[in-house]
Scaffold this active site. Structure first.
Site, PDB file in Angstrom:
ATOM      1  N   ARG A   1       0.737  -1.377  -0.004  1.00  0.00           N
ATOM      2  CA  ARG A   1      -0.167  -0.079  -0.030  1.00  0.00           C
ATOM      3  C   ARG A   1       1.256   1.336   0.089  1.00  0.00           C
ATOM      4  O   ARG A   1       0.354   2.422   0.354  1.00  0.00           O
ATOM      5  CB  ARG A   1      -1.182   0.322   1.253  1.00  0.00           C
ATOM      6  CG  ARG A   1      -1.891  -0.956   1.133  1.00  0.00           C
ATOM      7  CD  ARG A   1      -3.277  -0.942   1.839  1.00  0.00           C
ATOM      8  NE  ARG A   1      -4.267  -1.854   1.957  1.00  0.00           N
ATOM      9  CZ  ARG A   1      -4.325  -3.304   3.012  1.00  0.00           C
ATOM     10  NH1 ARG A   1      -3.428  -2.725   3.853  1.00  0.00           N
ATOM     11  NH2 ARG A   1      -5.049  -3.988   2.597  1.00  0.00           N
TER      12      ARG A   1
ATOM     13  N   HIS B   1      -0.266  16.130 -26.831  1.00  0.00           N
ATOM     14  CA  HIS B   1       0.069  14.762 -26.118  1.00  0.00           C
ATOM     15  C   HIS B   1      -1.166  13.841 -26.372  1.00  0.00           C
ATOM     16  O   HIS B   1      -1.620  12.698 -26.189  1.00  0.00           O
ATOM     17  CB  HIS B   1      -0.125  14.803 -24.613  1.00  0.00           C
ATOM     18  CG  HIS B   1       1.226  15.293 -24.278  1.00  0.00           C
ATOM     19  ND1 HIS B   1       1.723  16.300 -24.294  1.00  0.00           N
ATOM     20  CD2 HIS B   1       1.977  14.420 -23.168  1.00  0.00           C
ATOM     21  CE1 HIS B   1       2.903  15.749 -23.734  1.00  0.00           C
ATOM     22  NE2 HIS B   1       3.761  15.177 -23.000  1.00  0.00           N
TER      23      HIS B   1
ATOM     24  N   ASN C   1      -0.614  18.591 -21.634  1.00  0.00           N
ATOM     25  CA  ASN C   1      -1.129  17.918 -22.285  1.00  0.00           C
ATOM     26  C   ASN C   1      -0.935  18.322 -23.155  1.00  0.00           C
ATOM     27  O   ASN C   1      -1.161  17.713 -24.254  1.00  0.00           O
ATOM     28  CB  ASN C   1      -1.923  17.115 -21.899  1.00  0.00           C
ATOM     29  CG  ASN C   1      -1.771  16.141 -20.471  1.00  0.00           C
ATOM     30  OD1 ASN C   1      -0.568  16.006 -20.097  1.00  0.00           O
ATOM     31  ND2 ASN C   1      -3.071  16.593 -19.818  1.00  0.00           N
TER      32      ASN C   1
ATOM     33  N   HIS D   1      -0.112  10.214 -27.924  1.00  0.00           N
ATOM     34  CA  HIS D   1      -0.500   9.034 -27.771  1.00  0.00           C
ATOM     35  C   HIS D   1      -1.363   8.110 -28.449  1.00  0.00           C
ATOM     36  O   HIS D   1      -0.682   6.776 -28.182  1.00  0.00           O
ATOM     37  CB  HIS D   1      -1.233   9.251 -26.339  1.00  0.00           C
ATOM     38  CG  HIS D   1      -0.393   9.988 -24.812  1.00  0.00           C
ATOM     39  ND1 HIS D   1      -0.928  10.250 -23.597  1.00  0.00           N
ATOM     40  CD2 HIS D   1       0.668   9.960 -24.572  1.00  0.00           C
ATOM     41  CE1 HIS D   1       0.177  10.220 -22.775  1.00  0.00           C
ATOM     42  NE2 HIS D   1       1.192  10.254 -23.181  1.00  0.00           N
TER      43      HIS D   1
ATOM     44  N   LYS E   1       3.589  11.779 -11.159  1.00  0.00           N
ATOM     45  CA  LYS E   1       2.569  10.042 -12.238  1.00  0.00           C
ATOM     46  C   LYS E   1       3.272   9.331 -12.464  1.00  0.00           C
ATOM     47  O   LYS E   1       4.394   9.340 -13.181  1.00  0.00           O
ATOM     48  CB  LYS E   1       2.620  11.148 -13.448  1.00  0.00           C
ATOM     49  CG  LYS E   1       0.875  12.106 -13.689  1.00  0.00           C
ATOM     50  CD  LYS E   1       0.831  12.615 -15.228  1.00  0.00           C
ATOM     51  CE  LYS E   1       0.073  13.384 -15.521  1.00  0.00           C
ATOM     52  NZ  LYS E   1      -0.699  13.685 -16.424  1.00  0.00           N
TER      53      LYS E   1
ATOM     54  N   HIS F   1       8.847   8.846 -27.654  1.00  0.00           N
ATOM     55  CA  HIS F   1       7.973  10.054 -26.537  1.00  0.00           C
ATOM     56  C   HIS F   1       7.654  11.550 -27.237  1.00  0.00           C
ATOM     57  O   HIS F   1       7.116  12.413 -27.740  1.00  0.00           O
ATOM     58  CB  HIS F   1       7.508  10.408 -25.004  1.00  0.00           C
ATOM     59  CG  HIS F   1       6.737  11.171 -24.840  1.00  0.00           C
ATOM     60  ND1 HIS F   1       5.834  10.689 -24.755  1.00  0.00           N
ATOM     61  CD2 HIS F   1       6.423  11.726 -23.584  1.00  0.00           C
ATOM     62  CE1 HIS F   1       4.585  11.114 -24.228  1.00  0.00           C
ATOM     63  NE2 HIS F   1       5.147  12.424 -22.722  1.00  0.00           N
TER      64      HIS F   1
ATOM     65  N   ARG G   1      -3.072  22.064 -14.116  1.00  0.00           N
ATOM     66  CA  ARG G   1      -2.220  20.414 -15.320  1.00  0.00           C
ATOM     67  C   ARG G   1      -2.743  19.767 -15.956  1.00  0.00           C
ATOM     68  O   ARG G   1      -2.207  19.597 -17.167  1.00  0.00           O
ATOM     69  CB  ARG G   1      -2.399  19.085 -14.259  1.00  0.00           C
ATOM     70  CG  ARG G   1      -0.703  18.261 -14.346  1.00  0.00           C
ATOM     71  CD  ARG G   1      -0.291  17.465 -13.157  1.00  0.00           C
ATOM     72  NE  ARG G   1       0.838  16.594 -13.453  1.00  0.00           N
ATOM     73  CZ  ARG G   1       1.189  16.066 -12.444  1.00  0.00           C
ATOM     74  NH1 ARG G   1       0.819  15.560 -11.164  1.00  0.00           N
ATOM     75  NH2 ARG G   1       2.038  15.117 -12.627  1.00  0.00           N
TER      76      ARG G   1
ATOM     77  N   GLU H   1       9.963  17.408 -24.816  1.00  0.00           N
ATOM     78  CA  GLU H   1       9.597  18.143 -24.228  1.00  0.00           C
ATOM     79  C   GLU H   1       9.726  19.436 -23.406  1.00  0.00           C
ATOM     80  O   GLU H   1       8.707  19.840 -22.878  1.00  0.00           O
ATOM     81  CB  GLU H   1       9.543  16.832 -22.437  1.00  0.00           C
ATOM     82  CG  GLU H   1       7.835  15.577 -22.869  1.00  0.00           C
ATOM     83  CD  GLU H   1       7.118  15.801 -22.872  1.00  0.00           C
ATOM     84  OE1 GLU H   1       6.647  17.185 -22.351  1.00  0.00           O
ATOM     85  OE2 GLU H   1       6.518  14.924 -22.685  1.00  0.00           O
TER      86      GLU H   1
ATOM     87  N   LYS I   1       7.273  23.454 -14.245  1.00  0.00           N
ATOM     88  CA  LYS I   1       6.189  22.294 -14.174  1.00  0.00           C
ATOM     89  C   LYS I   1       5.972  22.700 -12.259  1.00  0.00           C
ATOM     90  O   LYS I   1       4.555  21.938 -12.327  1.00  0.00           O
ATOM     91  CB  LYS I   1       7.036  20.419 -14.468  1.00  0.00           C
ATOM     92  CG  LYS I   1       6.324  19.675 -13.705  1.00  0.00           C
ATOM     93  CD  LYS I   1       6.212  18.667 -14.800  1.00  0.00           C
ATOM     94  CE  LYS I   1       5.384  17.350 -14.961  1.00  0.00           C
ATOM     95  NZ  LYS I   1       5.841  16.078 -14.783  1.00  0.00           N
TER      96      LYS I   1
ATOM     97  N   GLU J   1      -4.449  16.711 -11.550  1.00  0.00           N
ATOM     98  CA  GLU J   1      -4.654  17.370 -13.200  1.00  0.00           C
ATOM     99  C   GLU J   1      -6.253  16.961 -12.669  1.00  0.00           C
ATOM    100  O   GLU J   1      -6.824  16.984 -13.601  1.00  0.00           O
ATOM    101  CB  GLU J   1      -4.351  15.969 -13.987  1.00  0.00           C
ATOM    102  CG  GLU J   1      -4.104  16.380 -15.375  1.00  0.00           C
ATOM    103  CD  GLU J   1      -3.480  14.872 -16.470  1.00  0.00           C
ATOM    104  OE1 GLU J   1      -2.159  15.032 -16.315  1.00  0.00           O
ATOM    105  OE2 GLU J   1      -4.833  14.600 -16.701  1.00  0.00           O
TER     106      GLU J   1
HETATM  107  N1  GLY Z   1       3.904  14.732 -18.234  1.00  0.00           N
HETATM  108  C1  GLY Z   1       2.500  15.494 -17.988  1.00  0.00           C
HETATM  109  C2  GLY Z   1       2.662  15.484 -15.816  1.00  0.00           C
HETATM  110  O1  GLY Z   1       3.356  15.368 -15.625  1.00  0.00           O
HETATM  111  O2  GLY Z   1       0.891  16.042 -15.582  1.00  0.00           O
END
Ligand code: GLY
Length: 273
Positions: free
Chosen positions: A30, A164, A161, A168, A52, A181, A157, A94, A143, A153
């Protein structure tokens, strides 16, 4: 390995290692502590920070995962000396993203990242230490500003993206082998820049300057609809965890260094191609 709840996992590697370690740490017993030691440019400026953690499945990227903050992130740019060109370039993808979102990050001061990246291109390719450190620091300031305001998010946040939604789908279509990526994100940025200009959200000159910046760093706009069936890409976009029940979310440029979210129907998304 017989780890206990008082042990700590340390992720030494790129985004995949960081995400797998973070995911394992967040679910094992956990949740036990973990530390990020990113060794790729991409993980230094993005994935190691913000908590993330995820793994990819066959039909959708990052679809299984958690939000789980590392106890610390240690960045040492010496790791970048051995990074190959393709992976370095993926990180640049990025980094360039932050240039287009700076004014939407809620950061207290202007960093002039767009301008700085325009000026320091050669130094970046030479992996000049001061330039690398400054750029990584700038990206992380942006960031961290975002994650501090919206860790899970729910809203802000999502600006991270940019590029993205298409990225994706491209990565999934290419079975995570055709595009890195960063390369996929840049194709996604070209895509929304084009759309934003056609829909009068940004001026021709900003659109051109933006495309020139991407080209300066070695990225070129691909004819995506010639390479893949738009219908198939849109199907994948619908499966993306960011999509809504019947709408697909895109972060699009709406002014210099600013972005906003638009939600498009499947038909509207197809018309983007
Ligand atoms: N890579 C995008 C984020 O961390 O929200």
């Amino acid at each position: 390995m017989g780890l206990t709840r008082s042990d700590v996992m340390i992720a030494v590697g790129g985004g995949v290692i960081g995400d797998i370690t973070g995911f394992a740490a967040s679910t094992y017993m956990r949740g036990i502590d973990y530390i990020q030691v990113p060794t790729t440019l991409l993980s230094m400026v993005d994935s190691s920070v913000g908590g993330k953690t995820a793994i990819d499945m066959k039909d959708a990227k990052n679809i299984v995962g958690t939000f789980y903050q590392p106890k610390a992130v240690f960045i040492n740019i010496n790791f970048l000396k051995t990074l190959d060109k393709k992976q370095f370039s993926s990180g640049l993808g990025e980094i360039l993203k932050y240039a287009f979102i700076e004014e939407s990050c809620g950061y207290e001061q202007s960093l002039f990242l767009f301008e700085y990246l325009t000026l320091c291109c050669e130094k970046m390719f030479e992996k000049e230490a001061m330039t690398l450190m400054r750029i990584i620091e700038y990206c992380l300031k942006l960031k961290i500003s975002i994650v501090n305001q919206d860790e899970k998010e729910n809203d802000l946040r999502r600006v991270l993206n940019l590029g993205h939604t298409l990225a994706h789908a491209l990565e999934t279509k290419g079975r995570y082998k055709t595009y890195t990526h960063g390369e996929a994100v840049i194709q996604g940025i070209f895509f929304v820049l084009d759309w934003a200009h056609k829909n009068d959200l940004i001026s021709y000159s900003y659109c051109r300057l933006s495309c020139e910046l991407l080209t300066k760093y070695g990225f070129h706009k691909e004819d995506i609809s010639n390479k893949y069936k738009p219908e198939e890409l849109v199907e994948l976009m619908k499966k993306d965890k960011k999509s809504l029940r019947d709408k697909i979310r895109f972060i699009v440029p709406c002014d210099k260094k600013k972005v906003k979210e638009v939600q498009l129907t499947q038909e509207e998304t197809l018309a983007m191609f």
